[in-house]
Design a protein around this motif. Sequence first.
Motif, PDB file in Angstrom:
ATOM      1  N   UNK A  25      37.864  28.131  47.808  1.00  0.00           N
ATOM      2  CA  UNK A  25      37.899  29.480  48.464  1.00  0.00           C
ATOM      3  C   UNK A  25      39.644  29.636  48.930  1.00  0.00           C
ATOM      4  N   UNK A  26      40.146  31.578  48.978  1.00  0.00           N
ATOM      5  CA  UNK A  26      40.636  31.844  49.309  1.00  0.00           C
ATOM      6  C   UNK A  26      41.661  32.289  50.475  1.00  0.00           C
ATOM      7  N   UNK A  27      42.616  31.348  50.568  1.00  0.00           N
ATOM      8  CA  UNK A  27      43.678  31.114  51.942  1.00  0.00           C
ATOM      9  C   UNK A  27      44.302  32.593  52.450  1.00  0.00           C
ATOM     10  N   UNK A  28      45.014  32.998  51.078  1.00  0.00           N
ATOM     11  CA  UNK A  28      46.055  33.427  51.845  1.00  0.00           C
ATOM     12  C   UNK A  28      45.590  34.246  50.037  1.00  0.00           C
ATOM     13  N   UNK A  29      45.730  35.718  50.235  1.00  0.00           N
ATOM     14  CA  UNK A  29      46.202  36.741  48.982  1.00  0.00           C
ATOM     15  C   UNK A  29      46.767  38.081  48.911  1.00  0.00           C
ATOM     16  N   UNK A  30      47.630  38.438  48.388  1.00  0.00           N
ATOM     17  CA  UNK A  30      49.022  39.140  48.342  1.00  0.00           C
ATOM     18  C   UNK A  30      49.402  39.582  47.026  1.00  0.00           C
ATOM     19  N   UNK A  71      56.507  27.211  49.597  1.00  0.00           N
ATOM     20  CA  UNK A  71      56.026  26.456  51.344  1.00  0.00           C
ATOM     21  C   UNK A  71      53.906  25.892  50.645  1.00  0.00           C
ATOM     22  N   UNK A  72      53.657  27.492  50.021  1.00  0.00           N
ATOM     23  CA  UNK A  72      51.738  26.565  49.098  1.00  0.00           C
ATOM     24  C   UNK A  72      52.445  27.161  47.734  1.00  0.00           C
ATOM     25  N   UNK A  73      50.499  26.529  47.499  1.00  0.00           N
ATOM     26  CA  UNK A  73      50.717  27.070  45.611  1.00  0.00           C
ATOM     27  C   UNK A  73      50.605  28.198  45.548  1.00  0.00           C
ATOM     28  N   UNK A  74      51.121  29.427  45.067  1.00  0.00           N
ATOM     29  CA  UNK A  74      51.166  30.567  44.663  1.00  0.00           C
ATOM     30  C   UNK A  74      50.696  30.782  42.801  1.00  0.00           C
ATOM     31  N   UNK A  75      48.629  31.401  43.064  1.00  0.00           N
ATOM     32  CA  UNK A  75      48.566  32.164  41.509  1.00  0.00           C
ATOM     33  C   UNK A  75      49.103  33.260  42.256  1.00  0.00           C
ATOM     34  N   UNK A  76      49.615  33.453  40.744  1.00  0.00           N
ATOM     35  CA  UNK A  76      50.410  34.980  40.616  1.00  0.00           C
ATOM     36  C   UNK A  76      49.113  35.522  39.535  1.00  0.00           C
ATOM     37  N   UNK A  77      49.047  37.085  40.545  1.00  0.00           N
ATOM     38  CA  UNK A  77      48.346  37.542  39.385  1.00  0.00           C
ATOM     39  C   UNK A  77      48.944  38.728  38.630  1.00  0.00           C
ATOM     40  N   UNK A  78      48.376  38.993  37.735  1.00  0.00           N
ATOM     41  CA  UNK A  78      48.835  40.129  36.389  1.00  0.00           C
ATOM     42  C   UNK A  78      48.925  41.204  37.540  1.00  0.00           C
ATOM     43  N   UNK A  79      50.362  42.012  37.130  1.00  0.00           N
ATOM     44  CA  UNK A  79      50.388  43.247  37.911  1.00  0.00           C
ATOM     45  C   UNK A  79      48.702  44.436  37.600  1.00  0.00           C
ATOM     46  N   UNK A  80      48.424  45.032  38.572  1.00  0.00           N
ATOM     47  CA  UNK A  80      47.760  45.989  38.649  1.00  0.00           C
ATOM     48  C   UNK A  80      46.568  45.487  39.087  1.00  0.00           C
ATOM     49  N   UNK A  81      45.929  43.801  38.502  1.00  0.00           N
ATOM     50  CA  UNK A  81      44.939  43.690  38.827  1.00  0.00           C
ATOM     51  C   UNK A  81      44.539  43.409  40.296  1.00  0.00           C
ATOM     52  N   UNK A  82      43.308  43.557  40.676  1.00  0.00           N
ATOM     53  CA  UNK A  82      42.961  43.137  42.641  1.00  0.00           C
ATOM     54  C   UNK A  82      42.791  41.725  42.746  1.00  0.00           C
ATOM     55  N   UNK A  83      42.875  41.954  44.524  1.00  0.00           N
ATOM     56  CA  UNK A  83      43.030  40.488  44.575  1.00  0.00           C
ATOM     57  C   UNK A  83      41.934  40.211  45.606  1.00  0.00           C
TER      58      UNK A  83
END
Length: 244
Positions: A25-30, A71-83
């Motif tokens: 489940x997505x908890x935060x997304x930018x 503070x959190x573990x962040x998965x880095x999305x490819x530039x320009x991909x939707x989140x």
Amino acid sequence: MTYDLHGRTRRLELSDQVLRDFEAVVLDATPEGIVLDRSAFYPGGGGQPADQGVLIWQGVETRVVGVRKGDDLQLIPAEGDPVPPVGTVVRAAVADERRSALMRTHSGLHVLCGVVFRDYGCLVTGGNMDELSARMDFDLPEVPAGFKEAVEDACNAEIAADRRIDVRVLPREEAFEIPDIIRTATNLVPETVQDVRIVDIVGLDTQADGGTHVASTKQIGRIKVAKIESKGRGFRRLRIQICD
């Protein structure tokens, strides 16, 4: 905080190193980072690079190009991909070929470390890895005659022995009672870490380690010691390749 929790994310890869697909489940997304409630993406550390892969949600694919630890573990999305929006259930897949190659390489480095410590008493001063290639630095004032060939042969003998590679977690005090549990010249386990993850190549090498590994030495393949370099003041760098 338990050993397998980073911020709000449960780290699945620490206890299940073969896991590649999972739901979360997505908890935060930018565009800078996506936080999930659970993840099997290794975030990098100890010389092992972070995983890559994809998130699939509502018919959309988001490429994961890395992982950021904060503070959190962040998965880095490819530039320009939707989140994905917060609250979305995503299907995640870790890039299998890359992870498997890194696991073979990481376990190969532990075999190398175990052999050099056992046969020459040398501590590790640094290391890094990529897919099927790596380097490890040792405090080795003199290079004995035939060292390169002897180390390569000994490593491949340990691989052929098909030694089991076990992972367990121990309280810090109990972990540090194990002889030579730290094979680096400097203890890299912070004092705040109270649950210590142990990787044990049974009969060869036991170390505190947070990375991912294959289940037995035979799965590594074969180690080739490609080069030995002098790094000054008695330090030597061994470059290895992992072969089929």
